[in-house]
Design an enzyme around this catalytic site. Structure first.
Site, PDB file in Angstrom:
ATOM      1  N   GLU A 115     -12.586 -76.057 -34.820  1.00 48.03           N
ATOM      2  CA  GLU A 115     -13.675 -76.104 -35.807  1.00 48.03           C
ATOM      3  C   GLU A 115     -15.034 -76.309 -35.166  1.00 48.03           C
ATOM      4  O   GLU A 115     -16.071 -75.934 -35.732  1.00 48.03           O
ATOM      5  CB  GLU A 115     -13.406 -77.230 -36.817  1.00 48.03           C
ATOM      6  N   ASP A 125      -8.196 -75.926 -35.942  1.00 44.50           N
ATOM      7  CA  ASP A 125      -8.543 -77.063 -35.092  1.00 44.50           C
ATOM      8  C   ASP A 125      -9.579 -76.680 -34.041  1.00 44.50           C
ATOM      9  O   ASP A 125      -9.965 -77.505 -33.233  1.00 44.50           O
ATOM     10  CB  ASP A 125      -7.286 -77.621 -34.415  1.00 44.50           C
ATOM     11  N   LYS A 160     -22.675 -81.567 -32.109  1.00 48.48           N
ATOM     12  CA  LYS A 160     -21.501 -81.429 -32.976  1.00 48.48           C
ATOM     13  C   LYS A 160     -21.228 -82.776 -33.635  1.00 48.48           C
ATOM     14  O   LYS A 160     -21.015 -83.783 -32.950  1.00 48.48           O
ATOM     15  CB  LYS A 160     -20.283 -80.990 -32.160  1.00 48.48           C
ATOM     16  N   ARG A 196     -16.546 -74.944 -32.595  1.00 47.65           N
ATOM     17  CA  ARG A 196     -17.311 -73.731 -32.287  1.00 47.65           C
ATOM     18  C   ARG A 196     -17.779 -73.022 -33.548  1.00 47.65           C
ATOM     19  O   ARG A 196     -18.801 -72.349 -33.531  1.00 47.65           O
ATOM     20  CB  ARG A 196     -16.498 -72.816 -31.376  1.00 47.65           C
ATOM     21  N   LYS A 217      -3.441 -81.886 -36.264  1.00 46.42           N
ATOM     22  CA  LYS A 217      -3.154 -82.569 -35.010  1.00 46.42           C
ATOM     23  C   LYS A 217      -1.959 -83.506 -35.187  1.00 46.42           C
ATOM     24  O   LYS A 217      -1.581 -83.843 -36.313  1.00 46.42           O
ATOM     25  CB  LYS A 217      -4.374 -83.406 -34.575  1.00 46.42           C
ATOM     26  N   ASP A 249     -15.266 -87.566 -32.980  1.00 48.75           N
ATOM     27  CA  ASP A 249     -15.539 -86.154 -32.741  1.00 48.75           C
ATOM     28  C   ASP A 249     -16.977 -85.793 -33.089  1.00 48.75           C
ATOM     29  O   ASP A 249     -17.343 -84.623 -33.047  1.00 48.75           O
ATOM     30  CB  ASP A 249     -14.563 -85.288 -33.534  1.00 48.75           C
ATOM     31  N   ASP A 261     -11.830 -85.331 -37.518  1.00 48.73           N
ATOM     32  CA  ASP A 261     -11.182 -84.040 -37.273  1.00 48.73           C
ATOM     33  C   ASP A 261      -9.670 -84.195 -37.321  1.00 48.73           C
ATOM     34  O   ASP A 261      -9.053 -84.649 -36.355  1.00 48.73           O
ATOM     35  CB  ASP A 261     -11.612 -83.482 -35.916  1.00 48.73           C
TER      36      ASP A 261
END
Length: 505
Positions: free
Chosen positions: A351, A349, A267, A353, A279, A290, A272
């Site tokens: 994102e 959020d 990933k 997956r 967030k 991230d 993010d």
């Protein structure tokens, strides 16, 4: 790209004339080895008497500083404790090397000769000794700094470490392997440490040049190609950014296509914000990291290539930024993934997956790997469930799971196996789409639902999902890593591959 100060490791037969620091290894309170005894004799027994001081026990990582001992040219002799010989492990030796590096740095020393005497009854082969110490020294020595140096400020110099002992090809090979591992960890750390205005989807490939130099093939798929392929879940995640998403493929052919490759999926969300489900400020500050899963995959392949590992491996990085704008994907959207399965979005959020759904399916169907592993800073719930000690491991294959857990214990990157059960699919049912993005109640242990969601995109390949959320950054200096990027996962996966990493089928 910032690099750690170079450490030149050399193996020599005798302590070099004029070596400023001599390091002697000591197992508990046992006597010295042959080479150290000769030095002690020249010093009139000073070293033995110093080691008899009540405050020195020889525990692993303990350093005893003996200044300018008579009869020796060195300005100091450091006795490095390794703990009881029977209790030594590769990890304890690595940590002892890290403590030695920290000690020498505090003393302002940039060169040393480390005397490698045989240790009777040691639980770790002597051929590993130099390599494990070197690995610890390099991991502790790593620095990341983007400051412009003040005029006249001296540049930081590298270290020269001589390992003193008989020439041993096995020991040299192990030292080369540990240097390759350190290269991979340092590279992953630097990627994680880079701020998102420097490392983003448009620039990511530019930072991978060390991999190309190591013989790894790099292929980048731009947004137009992702659209042509139908990677709509990945495109949705990056839809609001001025830097469109990418897929980056890394190929290392150590066996020249003799077998189906091992596949590692990372990933790579370079920043993010949470998207439209934004967030909080404190949550957002560390979100440049991230992409730690993608960094670990890149670091792993570099480590394999630098040591000439006899394995075929492919790394596939899903690269994007998750930002808010009028083009951002929204809660309630239904998106058709690369696999053809439709996904109902609930929280922008979540994102990771979405990105991994397309990246995993692309990897599984294009490369048909013998086994597939993904790494992702995926869920807050795995952090709440496991705390700071373990990362989460979800697996469809028992042999892969047990092998990785054992590899992690050996190198100090610990994983706890979490449930991956079809019962979690009930929480992913949607009235509109093939799958919900996650269960309705985010407080209901989201990590296993995320893993259950991802399994739908693995094409039934043997697969392990590593949820490394909370492991990507160190808030303070630790035994093997300074504050900042950790490079978590590189050592464990290299150890697993080295042990013949494969599925159990």
């Amino acid at each position: 790209m910032p690099q750690s100060p170079a450490i030149a490791f050399q193996t020599v037969a005798e302590v070099p004339d004029g070596a400023p620091v001599v390091v002697i290894l000591k197992a508990g309170r046992r006597g010295f080895g042959r080479q150290a005894e000769a030095l002690d004799s020249r010093a009139g027994g000073t070293l033995t008497r110093a080691c008899e001081a009540p405050g020195f026990s020889g525990k692993s990582g303990e350093c005893l500083d003996i200044l300018s001992p008579g009869g020796l040219a060195a300005r100091r002799v450091v006795v490095l404790g390794l703990g009881d010989a029977e209790a030594m492990t590769p990890l304890s030796l690595t940590r002892a090397g890290a403590e030695l590096a920290a000690f020498l740095e505090r003393k302002g020393e940039d060169a040393a000769a480390v005397v490698l005497d045989a240790i009777e009854g040691a639980a770790v082969a002597g051929t590993e000794l130099a390599g494990r110490l070197a690995l610890g020294m390099r991991l502790r020595r790593y620095r990341f700094d983007l400051r412009n140096k003040r005029p006249g400020a001296a540049a930081e110099t590298g270290w020269t470490i001589h390992f003193v002992g008989p020439r041993d090809m096995d020991a040299d090979a192990h030292l080369a392997r540990m240097n390759a591992v350190a290269d991979g960890v340092e590279f992953a750390r630097t990627l994680v440490n880079l701020p998102s205005n420097i490392l983003h989807p448009d620039s990511f490939v530019d930072h991978l040049e060390p991999l190309r130099e190591a013989g790894i093939e790099i292929e980048a798929l731009d947004a137009a190609e992702l659209k042509r392929l139908g990677m709509n879940a990945l495109l949705a995640v990056g839809s609001a950014s001025q830097h469109p998403p990418r897929i980056v493929v890394l190929r290392y052919n150590g066996k020249k296509g003799a077998d189906a490759p091992l596949a590692f999926v990372g990933k790579g969300v370079c920043f993010d914000s949470g998207g439209l489900c934004t967030k909080t400020g404190p949550q957002m500050f560390e979100m440049k990291a991230d992409m730690a899963g993608a960094a670990a995959v890149a670091g792993l392949l570099l480590a394999l290539a630098r040591q000439g590992s006899a394995v075929d491996a492919v790394g596939v990085l899903g690269i994007a930024e998750n930002l808010p704008s009028g083009k951002a994907y929204k809660p309630g959207d239904v998106i058709t993934s690369l696999s053809g399965q439709t996904v109902e979005v609930f929280d922008t959020d979540c994102e990771g997956r979405m990105l991994l759904a397309d990246t995993l399916y692309y990897t599984a169907t294009r490369f048909k790997p013998s086994a597939m592993v993904d790494l992702a800073t995926l869920t807050y719930s795995v952090m709440r469930g496991l705390g700071s000690v373990f990362a989460g491991l979800f697996a469809t294959d028992d042999a892969m799971a047990s092998g990785m857990i054992a590899a992690g214990e050996a190198v100090g990157e610990r994983f706890w196996r979490m449930p991956l059960d079809h019962a979690y699919d009930e929480g992913l049912q949607s009235p509109l789409a093939d799958l919900r993005q996650h269960a309705r109640d985010l407080e209901d242990g989201d990590a296993p639902y995320a893993a259950a969601f991802l399994r739908h995109f693995t094409d039934n390949r043997p697969w392990v999902h590593l949820d490394i959320a909370g492991k990507e950054l160190a808030a303070a200096d630790g035994p093997l890593a300074r504050q900042g990027g950790v490079g978590f996962g590189v050592q464990m996966l290299e150890q697993w591959v080295r042990a013949g990493g494969q599925a159990g089928r």
